[in-house]
Design an enzyme around this catalytic site. Structure first.
Site, PDB file in Angstrom:
ATOM      1  N   GLY A 143       0.907  -1.047   0.064  1.00  0.00           N
ATOM      2  CA  GLY A 143       0.012  -0.057  -0.120  1.00  0.00           C
ATOM      3  C   GLY A 143       0.794   1.350   0.090  1.00  0.00           C
ATOM      4  O   GLY A 143       0.299   2.204   0.323  1.00  0.00           O
ATOM      5  N   CYS A 145      29.900  28.373   2.446  1.00  0.00           N
ATOM      6  CA  CYS A 145      31.406  27.411   2.798  1.00  0.00           C
ATOM      7  C   CYS A 145      30.880  26.589   3.824  1.00  0.00           C
ATOM      8  O   CYS A 145      31.299  25.749   4.028  1.00  0.00           O
ATOM      9  CB  CYS A 145      32.353  28.685   3.420  1.00  0.00           C
TER      10      CYS A 145
END
Length: 501
Positions: free
Chosen positions: A175, A420
């Site tokens: 399902g 960074c």
């Protein structure tokens, strides 16, 4: 294909019944699904005679081999042996594992269905290569389910396997579709226990009008659903994040590393790298400051981490700005292997080998999303690294899977060092979750960018200056919430699989 390298992320189980397949050709459906990103296929046919089953299996195997994806046959071991496909999947009422192994030999994949911890442990002890857990929810494609165990049942089995020391790959079935895949994956795992490796689906793809689009959607959902696993792994391991970066961002990067659960060290002297590489962390090489001595240190550290098997993240800051930086990128790429290469459009173009001043699509600073995806995929294939191409829409590719991430906030572009520190965040994810570098990279991005969204709307944030401490707070908060099993924040994620020519 090595059994240890199988990707169980999007596992397609076929169904040839008219109620599910309709009047479509099964082989065509499977081929389209593979184009969309299906990673493993199981041919299940309980009704066809042996001759017809062998014929279909051969046709499917011809297709799956072109995509480098394993084909397994459900139950019918004799068909798998004759076709020479990659293995079988057997249920509790099918042929015994030991007999199947004798017929198939040691190199073939054998998966086993388990709906209880007892069945799962028995399969592990026998030597199964993976487990299919379920049934999760009621489904029309499998009428003989003994029980519906739900996500709680899956989690209970995973906890038991973890306690017993088993790290066997697992998928769940029953399902599962695009509307519940993320929640199934997120709710089934329980830190620091074992997590699911993927989802198995039938009608979500076979019955779909566009199997390729359905597969792409599910692949994106699988990646999103595994993001909490990566963050939990960082919280559990506190991995080292070794940053060789510029002075401007060192303090910021260290605080971000701590917030996401890593242990930071800012060490630009390469003589330390060999010892640090042995500590199980990851290295970030940030080219914010380029000097001959710095480049020498980067190369030495890169090779030390390569020798130790540690992940390395390259951030080619300003790569195309000068001939010195372009040459530095070439030198680094020829000196070792990178796990992740992260950069903006022009930086990734430079890595690709094109000058940003050159005419043509490759040098444009405003590529379409399709062109960005193609660029990221090409660089990933040529370097063997996961490529993270940042921008308003981020693109991530490992050369096979290519995804877009549309999270983030404009404040990230108004503060020095956020790009960074994204590299620092990704390094922590890569260090703690080495089984899938692409999922680790996406997890770092989603954590980073959703934290920015949460921070930006806080009452105490009035602009970029007040944003930074709130951002660090939210990174830490998401990490803490996830470690406790609260992944409500994941509903904000915007991850989609891209179709790339």
């Amino acid at each position: 294909m090595s059994k240890s390298k199988v990707d169980y992320g999007v596992y397609l189980v076929t169904d040839s019944t008219p109620a599910i397949l309709g009047n479509k050709d099964l082989t065509s459906v499977v081929e389209k699904a593979l184009q969309g990103g299906v990673t493993i296929v199981q041919y299940r046919d309980k009704t066809s005679d042996r001759e017809a089953a062998v014929k279909t299996a051969r046709a499917l195997h011809e297709v799956t081999r072109r995509f480098g994806v394993p084909l397994l046959v459900n139950d019918r071991v004799d068909v798998a042996v004759e076709v020479g496909c990659e293995g079988v999947h057997i249920g509790q009422d099918d042929m015994a594992y030991e007999e199947a192994r004798k017929l198939l030999g040691p190199d073939k994949i054998i998966g086993v269905t388990a709906s209880s911890l007892e069945e799962a442990l028995k399969a592990c002890e026998a030597g199964a290569d993976y487990l299919g857990l379920g049934t999760v929810y009621a489904t029309q494609t499998k009428k003989d389910t003994k029980s519906i165990i739900g996500t709680a049942g899956i989690r209970s089995i995973l906890l038991g396997l973890s306690s017993a020391g088993h790290s066997i790959p697992t998928v769940c079935i029953g399902g599962i579709n695009g509307s519940n895949a993320i929640s199934v994956l997120a709710e089934s795992s329980a830190a620091p226990a074992k997590s699911l490796d993927g989802i198995a689906v039938v009608s979500a793809i076979v019955a779909a009008q566009d199997p390729a689009a359905a597969a792409r959607d599910l692949l994106g959902k699988v990646v999103a659903g595994r993001v909490p696993d990566v963050i939990k792994a960082v919280a559990a391991a506190t991995p080292l994040s070794h940053n060789m970066t510029n002075l401007v961002v060192q303090n910021f990067a260290a605080n971000v590393a701590l917030a996401v659960g890593a242990s930071p060290i800012m060490a630009n002297y390469a003589e330390e790298a060999a010892d640090l590489a042995k500590l199980g962390g990851a290295l970030v090489i940030n080219m914010g400051t380029v000097t001959p001595e710095g480049l020498k240190n980067h190369i030495q550290a890169l090779q030390a981490y390569n020798a130790a098997g540690g992940p390395v993240v390259l951030d080619p800051v300003g790569a195309g700005a000068t001939s010195i930086r372009r040459n530095a990128v070439k030198t680094l790429l020829s000196s070792g292997k990178f796990t992740v290469i992260k950069g903006n459009e022009r930086e990734i173009q430079t890595v690709y080998g094109a000058s940003v001043t050159q005419r043509g699509v490759d040098s444009s600073s405003s590529l379409t999303i399709s062109q960005r995806a193609s660029l990221a995929k090409s660089v990933a294939r040529s370097t063997g690294a996961v490529v993270v191409l940042t921008g308003k829409t981020d693109v991530v590719s490992d050369g096979v899977r290519t995804l877009r991430v549309d999270n983030g906030h404009e404040f990230l572009g108004r503060v020095t060092g956020t790009g960074c520190t994204l590299g620092t965040t990704i390094s922590a994810m890569e260090a703690a979750f080495r089984s899938d570098p692409l999922i680790a990279a996406v997890a770092g991005m989603v954590l980073f960018e959703i934290a920015s969204e949460r921070a930006a709307v806080r009452d105490d944030v009035r602009g970029p200056g007040t944003f930074v401490p709130a951002f660090i707070d939210e990174l830490s908060a998401i990490r803490t919430e996830t470690a406790k099993g609260d992944v409500a924040w994941l509903a904000r994620s915007k991850i989609e699989t891209l179709e790339v020519e």
